[in-house]
Write a protein that holds these residues in place. Structure first.
Motif, PDB file in Angstrom:
ATOM      1  N   SER A 190       1.120  -1.102  -0.086  1.00 55.43           N
ATOM      2  CA  SER A 190      -0.221   0.271  -0.457  1.00 55.43           C
ATOM      3  C   SER A 190       1.031   1.492  -0.155  1.00 55.43           C
ATOM      4  O   SER A 190       0.071   2.529  -0.339  1.00 55.43           O
ATOM      5  CB  SER A 190      -0.965   0.092   1.376  1.00 55.43           C
ATOM      6  N   GLN A 194       0.678   4.385  -3.423  1.00 55.94           N
ATOM      7  CA  GLN A 194       0.577   5.854  -2.721  1.00 55.94           C
ATOM      8  C   GLN A 194       1.603   6.414  -2.906  1.00 55.94           C
ATOM      9  O   GLN A 194       1.177   7.355  -3.550  1.00 55.94           O
ATOM     10  CB  GLN A 194       0.772   5.738  -1.323  1.00 55.94           C
ATOM     11  N   ARG A 198       2.337   9.674  -5.349  1.00 56.04           N
ATOM     12  CA  ARG A 198       2.298  10.665  -4.877  1.00 56.04           C
ATOM     13  C   ARG A 198       3.825  10.924  -6.767  1.00 56.04           C
ATOM     14  O   ARG A 198       3.526  12.818  -7.323  1.00 56.04           O
ATOM     15  CB  ARG A 198       2.948  10.733  -3.716  1.00 56.04           C
TER      16      ARG A 198
END
Length: 334
Positions: A190, A194, A198
């Motif tokens: 996870s 993320q 980004r």
């Protein structure tokens, strides 16, 4: 929900109610995903089929169930420019080696996170894939791959291996990509998801899933001449049919392209192996004279020309030759 029903009393309607509950509730706020329901049905079907074989029941009640139709997820293939932007930004944010290795191997995210330094021979470049990271509940668990085909050995291109050797001197953990917060554990999948979003945001690129990086690897490999059987081995697919089913659009496009060139009476060229220094040199000159100057200065991204030159080596020169380097090991696996 089925535990109190005797095996010989189990009906298709009982199973249908179970799968309907999984879809609408399933112990989660919005129910289980269609793929999870289908997987549960597959497991039940195999178990009940064994009961039929052992003559414990006359027929398989799972045969009559209606399941949700699986929708093929759309692939988002990164362009060469998007790959360059992502890697440049990853370099700035200390995630360069992770995403470079993904572009060079097409590993599943769980497989990538499960890599340890013992799996990589820094002398030969052999990378052994024999573990994967999963999240069970809230805990990170390291397991063996689900299939024998997923256990495989890949060969890293020399330029990627050089990067990994330098990266090794900076990492004290046994994991290639360790967690910065939890000792002796790899990054959680996870967290990588993320971070990817980004990085793409910072690089000015559209968001994609991490699995799309795997698709990007496979698409480029096929587009540059790798045969389906070799690609299937590298990706860890159970069979070539799985690879063909996933990348039919690429194979079809290759056939159409070949057919068009044949109709026009032109010769269809193939890319030369990595060892062909003449072709390698010509390609390098093309990269340095054109693409470098177009991508050396990207708004919002700070980088120097030497790094972009190195980046172009990985993303451009090696994309035409990487397939031959990765295919070497498949002689022993096929």
């Amino acid at each position: 929900r089925l535990g109190d029903i005797p095996l010989n009393k189990l009906t298709a309607n009982d199973l249908q109610q179970l799968f309907t509950w999984m879809k609408t509730d399933g112990g989660a706020e919005s129910g289980l995903a269609d793929s999870q329901v289908v997987n549960c049905h597959s497991l039940c079907h195999r178990a009940l089929e064994k009961a039929v074989t052992d003559r414990l029941i006359a027929r398989n009640p799972a045969d009559g169930c209606k399941l949700p139709a699986l929708k093929r997820e759309e692939m988002n293939i990164l362009s060469r420019e998007a790959m360059q932007r992502l890697l440049i930004q990853a370099k700035e944010e200390n995630y360069y080696e992770l995403f470079l290795l993904e572009f060079a191997t097409g590993l599943r995210l769980g497989e990538l996170m499960g890599l340890q330094w013992d799996d990589l021979d820094l002398t030969t470049g052999e990378l052994r894939v024999n573990k994967q990271v999963n999240i069970v509940g809230s805990e990170l668990v390291v397991n063996e791959p689900k299939t024998k085909a997923a256990v495989r050995t890949l060969l890293l291109p020399p330029s990627v291996l050089k990067v990994m050797r330098a990266y090794r001197t900076k990492v004290e953990s046994r994991w290639l990509f360790p967690s910065p917060k939890k000792e002796d554990l790899p990054l959680r999948p996870s967290v990588v998801h993320q971070r990817l979003h980004r990085l793409l945001d910072h690089a000015g690129c559209e968001r994609v899933r991490f699995h799309d990086l795997r698709h990007t690897f496979a698409t480029n490999a096929l587009a540059h001449g790798m045969d389906v059987k070799t690609l299937s081995t590298i990706l860890g697919h159970v069979s070539s049919a799985t690879t063909l089913n996933a990348y039919t659009h690429i194979v079809d496009a290759m056939w159409h392209s070949t057919s068009d060139k044949s109709d026009q009476g032109t010769r269809v060229e193939t890319y030369a192996p990595f060892s062909n220094r003449k072709s390698y040199g010509i390609l390098a000159k093309r990269c340095e004279s054109s693409a470098i100057h177009e991508t050396a200065f990207i708004p919002g991204i700070s980088c120097n020309r030497d790094f972009v030159l190195q980046l172009m080596e990985h993303c451009v020169r090696n994309w035409l030759n990487l397939i031959h380097m990765l295919a070497v090991v498949t002689d022993d696996l096929s």
